[in-house]
Design an enzyme around this catalytic site. Structure first.
Site, PDB file in Angstrom:
ATOM      1  N   LYS A  34      10.795  -3.703   2.115  1.00 48.69           N
ATOM      2  CA  LYS A  34      11.900  -2.955   1.586  1.00 48.69           C
ATOM      3  C   LYS A  34      11.365  -1.229   1.268  1.00 48.69           C
ATOM      4  CE  LYS A  34      11.369  -4.731  -2.786  1.00 48.69           C
ATOM      5  NZ  LYS A  34      11.600  -5.837  -3.845  1.00 48.69           N
ATOM      6  N   TYR A 253       4.209  27.204 -14.811  1.00 51.16           N
ATOM      7  CA  TYR A 253       5.420  27.209 -15.443  1.00 51.16           C
ATOM      8  C   TYR A 253       5.307  26.984 -16.995  1.00 51.16           C
ATOM      9  CZ  TYR A 253       8.099  27.876 -11.048  1.00 51.16           C
ATOM     10  OH  TYR A 253       8.609  28.212 -10.001  1.00 51.16           O
TER      11      TYR A 253
HETATM   12  C1  LIG Z   1      10.489  -6.442  -4.040  1.00 45.09           C
HETATM   13  C2  LIG Z   1      10.447  -8.067  -4.144  1.00 45.09           C
HETATM   14  C3  LIG Z   1       9.340  -8.763  -4.298  1.00 45.09           C
HETATM   15  C4  LIG Z   1       7.990  -7.638  -4.283  1.00 45.09           C
HETATM   16  O1  LIG Z   1       7.575  -7.608  -5.406  1.00 45.09           O
HETATM   17  P1  LIG Z   1       6.080  -7.049  -5.862  1.00 45.09           P
HETATM   18  O2  LIG Z   1       5.867  -6.875  -7.252  1.00 45.09           O
HETATM   19  O3  LIG Z   1       5.916  -5.689  -5.059  1.00 45.09           O
HETATM   20  O4  LIG Z   1       5.159  -7.926  -5.224  1.00 45.09           O
HETATM   21  C5  LIG Z   1       9.191 -10.028  -4.094  1.00 45.09           C
HETATM   22  N1  LIG Z   1      10.314 -10.504  -4.480  1.00 45.09           N
HETATM   23  C6  LIG Z   1      11.769 -10.090  -4.403  1.00 45.09           C
HETATM   24  C7  LIG Z   1      12.780 -10.782  -4.408  1.00 45.09           C
HETATM   25  C8  LIG Z   1      11.592  -8.487  -4.360  1.00 45.09           C
HETATM   26  O5  LIG Z   1      12.873  -7.879  -4.496  1.00 45.09           O
END
Ligand SMILES: *Cc1c(COP(=O)(O)O)cnc(C)c1O
Length: 358
Positions: A34, A253
């Protein structure tokens, strides 16, 4: 050409998957891709991870990217669908869906279709974000068992504090899951990266690694090398100016830093417009010719300034590593009061991704 680049090391990515597979032995891997593969590029990451069993995404648009790229592995939409059209599309495309609310369940059950998919049924064991309550879960499971267009049900839950090994909620969530699912058939999935790394004995049938695949440890106080994970992304930019700053003068800045002695300051062509965190504080390290140098002054949109007074042989054009190989993203995240996830996801369009396959 001086353009910030993110080198994406696909052999490191596959090395990390191999390490995860060693830990979880028999379990299947739902590789989480994702948010554009955590900023690494969803399609090249999925194409490269030949040993993954399936790919996980949060949004239908992400699932569509994988389907359009003809990734020939199951895709799981972990936040599920939100209307009938999305469901029809998922069934048509063979995309598996999570169901976590009564509304989603009702819509799914009402579909008229000859297609069939696997459903990931989510139980809320204490995260209190998504999922059926333990009292609703069994009924939802039984309704799906009766449903023609549901091939298989995978029971899943998500942990709130798996990065904090001592947190008592971890054991409570595990036992809630086991109790609620006892007597129910089908596969199970509980583990994100933190649980895979900390509790490989508790990982069930499907693991769901995200950040560990990209070579970063989610566990507080640890780094990727503690688990033999290798950084996948190396974020780099070039020096475009070197200035002598006399003692007592300020840089950038808001006069964010004052030279306490005559200093040499390198200007690096990267800023928050590229995804370098604006909250990185004075002293955040960068790597120049394998030597660490501290960030000084505020991060601008297109530039940062670095104190190279203690370094020798630094020239305009030299490459500067901002995180990655030799400089863990975890370390930079701490200096910017954030987590490596946001650093990776924050890389912007202006940064060229350079895929390294060797
Ligand atoms: C994003 C996600 C993960 C992965 O989590 P990490 O901490 O990056 O390993 C696992 N399960 C679900 C349902 C997620 O949305």
């Amino acid at each position: 050409m001086y353009q910030p680049t993110a080198d994406i090391n696909l052999s490191a990515l596959n090395h990390n998957l191999t390490q995860i597979k060693k830990r979880v032995k028999h379990a299947n891997v739902l590789a989480m891709v994702k948010a554009d593969g955590y900023g690494h590029g969803i399609v090249p990451v999925a194409q490269s991870l030949a040993a993954a069993n399936a790919f996980g995404v949060a949004r239908a648009s992400e699932a569509k990217e994988l389907v359009d790229a003809q990734i020939n592995k199951p895709v799981v939409l972990v936040e599920g669908c939100f209307d009938l059209d999305e469901y029809q599309w998922a069934l048509q495309s063979g995309v598996q869906v999570a169901i976590h609310t009564p509304v989603q369940l009702e819509q799914f059950l009402s579909l008229k279709t000859s297609k069939r998919i696997t459903v990931w049924l989510k139980l809320d064991t204490g995260m209190h974000r998504l999922g059926f309550s333990p009292t609703q879960f069994k009924t939802a499971f039984q309704q799906l068992e009766q449903c023609q267009h549901c091939v298989d049900i995978i029971s899943m839950t998500h942990f709130a504090c798996a990065d904090d090994l001592e947190n008592p909620l971890n054991e409570m969530q595990l036992s809630e899951f086991e109790q609620t699912c006892s007597g129910l058939e089908g596969q199970q999935s509980v583990a994100n990266s933190a649980l895979i790394l900390s509790r490989p004995d508790k990982i069930k049938d499907w693991v769901r690694p995200g950040i560990a695949l990209y070579g970063s440890s989610p566990i507080e106080g640890s780094q990727s090398q503690d688990f033999d994970l290798r950084p996948v992304m190396t974020f780099k930019a070039n020096i475009i100016a070197i200035n002598a700053i006399p003692k007592g003068h300020t840089v950038g800045y808001g006069c964010g830093w004052t030279a306490d002695k005559d200093s040499t300051i390198a200007v690096v062509a990267v800023g928050y417009g590229d995804g370098y965190p604006r909250h990185a504080q004075n002293g955040t390290p960068v790597l120049i010719n394998d030597q660490k140098a501290p960030l000084v002054g505020r991060v601008s949109m297109d530039m940062i300034t670095v104190d190279i007074s203690e370094l020798t042989n630094v020239n305009i054009g030299d490459s500067v590593v901002l995180w990655g190989e030799g400089l863990p993203a975890e370390e930079i995240a701490i200096c910017a009061s954030t987590i490596s996830y946001t650093l990776f996801c924050g890389i912007t369009r202006r940064v060229k991704r350079n895929y390294i396959r060797a």
